[in-house]
Every structure is written in structure tokens, then in C-alpha cells.
Design an enzyme around this catalytic site. Structure first.
Site, PDB file in Angstrom:
ATOM      1  N   GLY A 245       7.763  -1.247  -0.244  1.00 11.51           N
ATOM      2  CA  GLY A 245       8.346  -2.279   0.549  1.00 11.51           C
ATOM      3  C   GLY A 245       8.153  -3.812  -0.284  1.00 11.51           C
ATOM      4  O   GLY A 245       9.218  -4.539  -0.452  1.00 11.51           O
ATOM      5  N   ILE A 471       3.207   2.042   3.326  1.00  8.17           N
ATOM      6  CA  ILE A 471       4.191   1.677   2.244  1.00  8.17           C
ATOM      7  C   ILE A 471       4.075   2.235   1.229  1.00  8.17           C
ATOM      8  O   ILE A 471       4.973   1.863   0.196  1.00  8.17           O
ATOM      9  CB  ILE A 471       4.740   0.163   2.440  1.00  8.17           C
ATOM     10  CG1 ILE A 471       3.525  -0.762   1.952  1.00  8.17           C
ATOM     11  CG2 ILE A 471       4.977  -0.151   4.004  1.00  8.17           C
ATOM     12  CD1 ILE A 471       4.184  -2.078   1.627  1.00  8.17           C
ATOM     13  N   THR A 473       0.852   2.400  -0.055  1.00  4.02           N
ATOM     14  CA  THR A 473      -0.475   2.016  -0.472  1.00  4.02           C
ATOM     15  C   THR A 473      -1.507   2.850  -0.225  1.00  4.02           C
ATOM     16  O   THR A 473      -2.565   2.935  -0.933  1.00  4.02           O
ATOM     17  CB  THR A 473      -0.763   0.802   0.545  1.00  4.02           C
ATOM     18  OG1 THR A 473      -0.518   1.447   1.917  1.00  4.02           O
ATOM     19  CG2 THR A 473       0.155  -0.383   0.476  1.00  4.02           C
ATOM     20  N   GLY A 514      -3.188  -5.387   5.940  1.00  3.18           N
ATOM     21  CA  GLY A 514      -2.624  -4.164   6.697  1.00  3.18           C
ATOM     22  C   GLY A 514      -4.231  -3.302   6.924  1.00  3.18           C
ATOM     23  O   GLY A 514      -4.475  -3.311   8.214  1.00  3.18           O
ATOM     24  N   PRO A 598     -11.306   4.660  -3.597  1.00  6.18           N
ATOM     25  CA  PRO A 598     -11.126   4.186  -5.093  1.00  6.18           C
ATOM     26  C   PRO A 598      -9.868   4.875  -5.632  1.00  6.18           C
ATOM     27  O   PRO A 598      -9.269   4.155  -6.505  1.00  6.18           O
ATOM     28  CB  PRO A 598     -12.384   4.908  -5.710  1.00  6.18           C
ATOM     29  CG  PRO A 598     -13.279   5.102  -4.661  1.00  6.18           C
ATOM     30  CD  PRO A 598     -12.556   5.372  -3.387  1.00  6.18           C
ATOM     31  N   GLN A 604      -3.251   0.658  -6.319  1.00 10.05           N
ATOM     32  CA  GLN A 604      -2.828  -0.411  -5.798  1.00 10.05           C
ATOM     33  C   GLN A 604      -2.950  -1.543  -6.884  1.00 10.05           C
ATOM     34  O   GLN A 604      -2.118  -2.432  -7.384  1.00 10.05           O
ATOM     35  CB  GLN A 604      -3.460  -1.004  -4.567  1.00 10.05           C
ATOM     36  CG  GLN A 604      -2.785  -0.151  -3.375  1.00 10.05           C
ATOM     37  CD  GLN A 604      -1.673  -0.508  -2.997  1.00 10.05           C
ATOM     38  OE1 GLN A 604      -1.341  -1.862  -2.349  1.00 10.05           O
ATOM     39  NE2 GLN A 604      -0.749   0.262  -3.315  1.00 10.05           N
ATOM     40  N   LYS A 666     -11.496  -6.421   2.164  1.00 10.37           N
ATOM     41  CA  LYS A 666     -10.861  -7.764   1.823  1.00 10.37           C
ATOM     42  C   LYS A 666      -9.282  -7.707   2.005  1.00 10.37           C
ATOM     43  O   LYS A 666      -8.510  -8.037   2.829  1.00 10.37           O
ATOM     44  CB  LYS A 666     -11.321  -8.605   0.924  1.00 10.37           C
ATOM     45  CG  LYS A 666     -12.477  -9.190   1.056  1.00 10.37           C
ATOM     46  CD  LYS A 666     -12.921  -9.809  -0.317  1.00 10.37           C
ATOM     47  CE  LYS A 666     -13.824 -11.167   0.077  1.00 10.37           C
ATOM     48  NZ  LYS A 666     -14.116 -11.821  -0.990  1.00 10.37           N
ATOM     49  N   GLY A 667      -8.877  -6.840   0.986  1.00  8.17           N
ATOM     50  CA  GLY A 667      -7.515  -6.469   0.980  1.00  8.17           C
ATOM     51  C   GLY A 667      -7.028  -6.410  -0.613  1.00  8.17           C
ATOM     52  O   GLY A 667      -7.513  -7.308  -1.457  1.00  8.17           O
ATOM     53  N   GLU A 670      -2.060  -7.356  -3.091  1.00  8.40           N
ATOM     54  CA  GLU A 670      -1.488  -8.214  -3.934  1.00  8.40           C
ATOM     55  C   GLU A 670      -2.305  -8.807  -5.024  1.00  8.40           C
ATOM     56  O   GLU A 670      -1.524  -9.257  -6.056  1.00  8.40           O
ATOM     57  CB  GLU A 670      -0.736  -9.488  -2.954  1.00  8.40           C
ATOM     58  CG  GLU A 670       0.249  -8.707  -2.109  1.00  8.40           C
ATOM     59  CD  GLU A 670       0.653  -9.496  -0.762  1.00  8.40           C
ATOM     60  OE1 GLU A 670       1.598 -10.126  -0.885  1.00  8.40           O
ATOM     61  OE2 GLU A 670       0.047  -9.339   0.030  1.00  8.40           O
TER      62      GLU A 670
HETATM   63 MO1  MOS Z   1       3.677  -8.494   0.778  1.00  5.62          MO
HETATM   64  S1  MOS Z   1       4.956  -9.468  -0.027  1.00  5.62           S
HETATM   65  O1  MOS Z   1       2.912  -9.740   1.988  1.00  5.62           O
HETATM   66  O2  MOS Z   1       4.654  -7.448   1.823  1.00  5.62           O
END
Ligand code: MOS
Length: 710
Positions: A245, A471, A473, A514, A598, A604, A666-667, A670
Site C-alpha cells: 500500500g 498490507i 507488514t 496500525g 523480529p 519492514q 511504537k511503530g 516508516e
Molecule cells: Mo503510510 S505513507 O502512512 O501508508
């Protein structure tokens, strides 16, 4: 039977590598994607896009096309159902491109002007390509530049002011012993996930059913409900498997067109985008120009920081590439300014693309910091150590955690940074000049309200239902591990169902939030269920279900600077005669919260780093000024890194649980890309002695710039 949990105290699934729970389905082809799910009586829609960049549709010559084999209808602005245009949707006012076929205006090349519907996809395509559309063409402007006369200051950017300023910038620059004053550019870039966008719409009684490929079925269902004046409960959107995505899979024109056609024809209609159409309809990253000024004392301590970011938007909707945001977090200075300027062009609206803002912003700022280190004669990591802020440079808020220096420390050790000769352009390996570079990265830690349901089944299994999106991940697997720990059972007793808006509202797979947001809701529901089961009793045949919603707890979070951080390292080899840049190895060390799985987390983070490599060396959409179109709008013409370009890449992390999240998440979606391109550009400088401030670092640019001890 009696079911209890926790009897064997099975916990610790979170943090242990686990292959994807749907992995077997995916590699055997059993997993079906949106464009291949069977529907009885399915008709196929094919979008027709404008061939002019600005003007009006004068005529759509439907007659000849309606006579072609299998053609059922041609939808256009003259006959399409009307949709609502005035509402506040889940992401604000509707994107005008979702007002599909509502008027005759064309604001960019490849604007949707018609949908041809036929019995088969091939018939629809044949007819769509044969459809004659007449236009009254107007002059267009697609020439982005930072001195465009139309530059203006945008409104708020995701709740933040477009500009921030403290201190006397010019005075502090004048007082600085060392100044960097440079401009950096990044080109138009496209996400283009492997699986194209696809939506099938049908009516089931009074309910609209959509099978889609998206990053958030709640979001799509809510937007479609607004557009078609439906009760939210009358729309069901499903999106079980998604082949990528990156920000592109939101609500786009094809879902709206499919619903319109299904409404008119009273049968299911599927619309799939082509690769070429994706270059116009699903968003992209704006080109940027960034003007950075840094002033420091002789010890490299920042006195002045100025980050001015320029990007483009369409004529009909404002989107800001928030490049200056990263400088509001990473570095402080006595005088500190960030500013964003936009220009409206006859182009599609840019959109979120992996690490929107941070990806180009970090290229500019982290390149400039490296230039400052060079001019101060200080190691670039030491320079960052000397400028580590105690609190948010602009917000003044405390950091929830900020372990970026630990990332550098661990990364430097693993990468072998200590032995680095700081002199540029002096290491050779045959025809290659060798260099290493580093850069920092960060990405905001967000959370959004979500709801989840967990059921204790009579057979001893547990079912989790949440409108999450995987997506690619590994979110489905991560939620399985999170639920297992919260229930204190082994993961193989937990089944997670996602991607169905009927499971209740949940946030989208975006903003790297997410798994954190959904995991929070799942943890609460599972925890409450475990407490209920601990009281004993029998499970009825329908099971026992507990629902939880995180709106209140997330709304009550204290204001803090919450971010993931990273340190990127790269080694490159440059042949200044052929212009080749080869990345030999990359290492990223991240402080990104509790790592749930992990195995998929590494995927990712490495995936983000590969994208940074691609951004540094390959990616660039070229807009033809005459037509307003992207030249070579396919995955052959749009150059990106392939396996042969990708060297040994490692991602590692430091322990960094988020103090507020129940699991410590946390995430990680990106932060992997952030700083990666700068680390490579800084390594190219170290190899050649020449700064490349314009991405991508193409062979022709390397040849023209030269370098090395000539
Ligand atoms: Mo991401 S660019 O926040 O789908």
C-alpha cells in the site's frame, strides 16, 4: 467444556520470531486478492482517463462503444449517479477526485472521465480504448520550482503550523563560526505497490458490499457511506489480503466508480487499475526543493537552523509534503525556523508515500548536518552527540523516549565506524572510489482509536476480530502474538480475522500506527476476556465475546514528543568515469519500541532501507511539460532498485519500549526509510569528495560532478 487461560502461563510470544500465519496461503496461491475473488454475474469496469492536462470534456461519443461486444454501459459526467459533496469524512472534507463523473472539468492529465462496463475485462478494455472523448483544452502548468510565482503558505499540516520560528535567525547565522547554506532537491516519486488497486461493488438487499484492496476498510466504508448517502451500517468493505500500500491504498476514484456502476446495472462490478493508471490516480510524492541554513560555533554546536521546504499540490486539493517536520524533532538551535511553501499545479494531488515528509526532509537535513560536520572538522556522529536536544526543539515537550545516540553507538560498533578516515576521495579499490556515510532518522509515534472483539470459543480456541489491514507488514501475525500474550495462551490457539468493516471501527494501516493502535484494542479486549474466564464456568456454544474500544485511553494520552529513531550507515563504491554508484553494505539501528515479531520487523525495516537506497540512486518520475503526463509510466520506465542493486543490508535495534503503550509498541513501518538516502549521499561524498544535493544520484550527475584525486 471449561476453558481457562493462563493455566500454563504461556507468555512471551511477543518478541519471538514467528512466520506469517497466512504465509502458507500466500505462497501456495490459496490467498485470494481483491481482483481475483469470484463473484456470480460479475461485470467489469474499465476507467477512461483524460488525455489532456487541463480543460473541459466537450463530448463523450458513447454510441460506437455501446455497440461493441459485451459492452453494458458507459458512465460519464452526463449520466452518472450524483454523489454527496458536502460532508466531513473520516479524513476531513471529501477529496474532489472522489466526485467521480460529477462535472466536465479536467484538472490534470489522466483525470477519470468515463467508465466502460462490459461482460469481461477484455471487452471493457477494448471498448475503453476505443472510446472517443472530445476536450476543450486549456493551457496547463506542471513546472514545479521553488521560485514559482504561485508560491503560497499552506494551512495547517496534520494539526501542525506550516511555519515555526524562534530566535533571531539572521543574527545567529552572522554570529556563527561555520555556516552551511545549501539547496537540496528530491524528484516526483511513486509508490506503486505490486498488487494494483482493485474494487468490486455489489448490492445485497439494501446493503452495499465492497471487496477491495485497501489500508483501512473502516475508512473506505465511512467515505463510501458519505458519498452515497448511506447509513454507515449499510456499507460493508472487506480487504483480506493486500499486496502493498505505502500510503496509496486509500479511497480512490475506482471504488466510487465501481459502486456507481453496480448501482446502475444492478449487478456486481469490478474495477481494477492498470499499472499505468496508478501513476495518476493513487497519489505520489511531490518533488521537493529544500533550502537549509545551519550555523554553528567552532565546536559544531548549532546556533541557527533554517529549513524551508517547497513542494507542489493540485489545483483542487491541498497536500503538503511535510519535509520540515523532521527538523522540529531532531535538532535544536538558539534560532530555529521551519517553513513550508506550496504551489498549485495542473497535476494530480500528491499523497502520503512511505514516511511522508520525513523521507525527503531527512535527505536534506541529514545531508546538511554531514556538510556541517565536514566544515567543522568534527566526526558526523560526534556532531550529533553535541547537538542532542533535551526536549522537543519546537514543542518544548519531553521525549517519551529518545535513544537515537544509543542507535549511533551500537551502529558505529557494528559498522566499524571508529576506523573511518574522515578524508574524502582518497580510498580506491581498482576503478572504484570507496566511502562511508551515516545519517539519523525519526518518525512520529501515533495511535488512533480502534475497537476489537475477542471470543473464547467452546472448543478452546480464541478468535480475534478487528478491522485491521495487513498490507504485507505482518500485522495479522503481530496481532496473533499480541493476543496470545494478553490471553496467556500459545499463539496457535488464536485466530485473527481482519479486513472487514463489520468488525467495527478501527484505524488504518498508515502513519506506522496500525499494529500499535490495533494491538492496544486487542490487548484490552483479550485482557478483559481473560479476567472473565478466570472466574470459571462453561463456555456456551456461541462462545464468550468481549469488545473493547480505545477511544478514551488514547484520547487521554499526555502530550509528549513520541518518536521512533534510527541511525543509518552505508558504504558505497563510486566509479566517477562510468557514473556508477554501488552500495556495498547498509546497516540501520533503530529505537522503535517493543519489536513484536523480529522476523517481520526486520523485513519492514530492511524494506524501508532498500527504498531509501532506491530513492538515493534510482527513483525519479519525469513529467513531460508539453503533455503534463509522467514519461514512461510503468515499472520499466520508472527506475527503482532491483535485487542486483541491493547489497548486504542489516537492520538491528536497541531496547526501547514505549512507556505508555500496553505492549510497548511504537511503530516500524516508516522509520526504516528515514535517513537512508542521506547516509548514501554522505557516503558518496566521502568516496568522491563531491556533494550530491539532487536526487537521484544518477550516473550522468556523477560523471558531471567527477571527484576523487583526479
Ligand atoms: Mo503510510 S505513507 O502512512 O501508508
Amino acid at each position: 467444556m471449561t476453558v481457562t487461560t493462563g493455566t500454563t502461563a504461556v507468555t512471551g510470544a511477543v518478541g519471538t520470531a514467528h512466520t506469517r500465519v497466512e504465509g502458507r496461503d500466500k505462497v501456495t496461491g490459496a490467498a485470494r486478492y481483491a481482483g481475483e475473488i469470484p463473484f456470480a454475474d460479475l461485470a467489469h469496469g474499465w476507467l477512461v482517463l483524460s488525455t489532456v492536462a487541463r480543460g473541459r470534456v466537450r463530448a463523450v461519443e458513447t454510441g460506437p462503444v455501446l455497440a461493441m461486444p459485451g459492452v453494458l454501459a458507459v458512465l460519464h459526467h452526463g449520466n452518472a449517479p450524483r454523489v454527496e459533496s458536502e460532508y466531513m469524512g473520516p479524513l476531513g472534507p471529501p477529496d474532489p477526485i472522489l466526485q467521480v463523473f460529477q462535472h466536465d472539468r479536467v484538472p490534470h492529465f489522466n483525470w477519470p472521465v468515463a467508465l466502460v462496463v462490459a461482460e469481461t475485462s477484455e471487452q471493457a478494455r477494448e471498448a475503453a480504448e476505443a472510446l472517443t472523448v472530445q476536450y476543450d483544452e486549456e493551457p496547463h502548468d506542471v513546472a514545479f520550482s521553488a521560485d514559482h510565482p504561485g508560491l503560497y503558505t499552506p494551512g495547517e499540516i496534520m494539526g501542525q503550523a506550516p511555519d515555526t520560528e524562534k530566535g533571531d535567525l539572521e543574527e545567529r547565522l552572522a554570529a556563527s563560526a561555520v555556516v552551511v547554506d545549501e539547496r537540496y532537491t528530491t524528484p516526483e516519486e511513486h509508490h506503486n505497490p505490486m498488487e494494483p488497486h482493485a474494487a468490486t461493488a455489489c448490492w445485497d438487499g439494501g446493503r452495499l458490499e465492497v471487496v477491495d484492496s485497501n489500508q483501512g476498510s473502516t475508512l473506505v466504508a465511512q467515505e463510501l457511506a458519505h458519498l452515497f448517502s448511506l447509513d454507515a451500517k449499510s456499507v460493508r468493505v472487506r480487504s483480506e489480503h493486500v499486496g502493498g500500500g505505502f500510503g496509496s491504498k486509500a479511497v480512490r476514484p475506482h471504488q466510487v466508480a465501481a459502486v456507481m456502476a453496480a448501482t446502475m446495472l444492478h449487478r456486481p462490478v469490478r474495477v481494477v487499475l492498470t499499472r499505468r493508471q496508478m501513476f495518476s490516480l493513487v497519489g505520489y510524492r511531490s518533488p521537493t526543493e529544500q533550502h537549509i541554513r545551519l550555523g554553528a560555533d567552532a565546536d559544531g554546536r548549532l546556533l541557527a537552523l533554517d529549513h524551508q521546504a517547497f513542494s507542489l499540490t493540485s489545483t483542487f486539493r491541498e497536500f503538503v509534503e511535510f519535509s520540515g517536520g523532521v527538523s522540529r524533532v531532531m535538532y535544536d538551535a538558539e534560532a530555529h525556523r521551519t517553513a513550508h511553501r506550496l504551489v498549485r499545479l495542473d497535476m494530480p494531488t500528491p499523497s502520503w508515500m512511505r514516511a511522508p515528509g520525513e523521507a525527503p526532509g531527512s535527505f536534506a537535513m541529514e545531508s546538511a548536518v554531514d556538510e556541517l560536520a565536514e566544515r567543522c572538522g568534527i566526526d558526523p556522529i560526534e556532531l550529533r552527540v553535541r547537538n542532542e536536544p533535551a526536549a522537543g526543539p519546537v514543542s518544548g515537550l519531553p521525549f517519551a523516549t529518545r535513544r537515537v545516540l544509543d542507535c549511533f553507538e551500537k551502529g558505529a560498533r557494528r559498522f566499524g565506524w571508529a576506523d573511518r578516515d574522515p578524508r574524502p576521495g582518497v580510498r580506491r579499490d581498482g576503478r572504484w572510489l570507496l566511502g562511508t556515510g551515516t545519517a539519523a532518522g525519526s518518525f512520529p509515534v501515533l495511535a488512533a482509536p480502534s475497537s476489537a472483539a475477542v471470543t473464547a470459543e467452546a472448543d478452546g480456541a480464541f478468535t480475534v476480530r478487528i478491522t485491521a489491514a495487513d498490507i504485507g507488514t505482518g500485522a495479522r501475525t503481530a496481532l496473533t502474538l499480541i493476543a496470545a500474550d494478553a490471553l496467556e495462551v500459545a499463539p496457535d490457539r488464536v485466530r485473527v480475522q481482519i479486513g472487514d468493516s463489520d468488525f467495527g471501527p478501527a484505524t488504518l494501516a498508515g502513519g506506522s500506527m496500525g499494529t500499535r493502535s490495533w494491538g492496544w484494542a486487542v490487548t484490552r479486549a483479550a485482557g478483559e476476556l481473560r479476567e472473565q474466564l478466570a472466574l470459571g464456568g462453561t463456555i456456551p456454544p456461541q462462545g464468550i465475546t468481549v469488545r473493547a474500544d480505545t477511544s478514551e485511553v488514547i484520547g487521554a494520552l499526555a502530550a509528549k514528543e513520541r518518536h521512533s529513531f534510527g541511525a543509518q550507515f552505508a558504504e558505497v563504491a563510486v566509479d566517477v568515469a562510468s557514473g556508477e554508484v554501488r552500495v556495498r553494505r547498509m546497516l540501520g539501528v533503530f529505537a522503535a519500541g517493543k519489536i513484536v515479531n523480529p522476523l517481520t520487523a526486520r523485513g519492514q525495516l530492511v524494506g524501508g532501507m532498500i527504498w531509501g537506497l532506491s530513492m538515493a540512486l534510482h527513483e525519479e518520475a519525469v513529467r513531460d511539460r508539453a503533455s503534463g503526463a509522467v514519461v514512461g509510466a510503468d515499472l520499466a520506465g520508472y527506475h527503482f532498485s532491483a535485487n542486483a542493486d541491493i547489497p548486504h543490508i542489516e537492520a538491528d535495534w536497541v531496547d526501547d519500549p514505549d512507556p505508555d503503550d500496553p505492549v510497548g509498541i511504537k511503530g516500524i513501518g516508516e522509520v526504516g526509510i528515514v535517513g537512508a538516502a542521506a547516509a548514501i549521499a554522505n557516503a558518496v561524498w566521502h568516496a568522491t569528495g563531491v556533494r550530491h544535493r539532487n536526487l537521484p544520484i544518477r550516473p550522468d550527475r556523477v560523471i558531471a560532478a567527477g571527484g576523487g584525486a583526479a
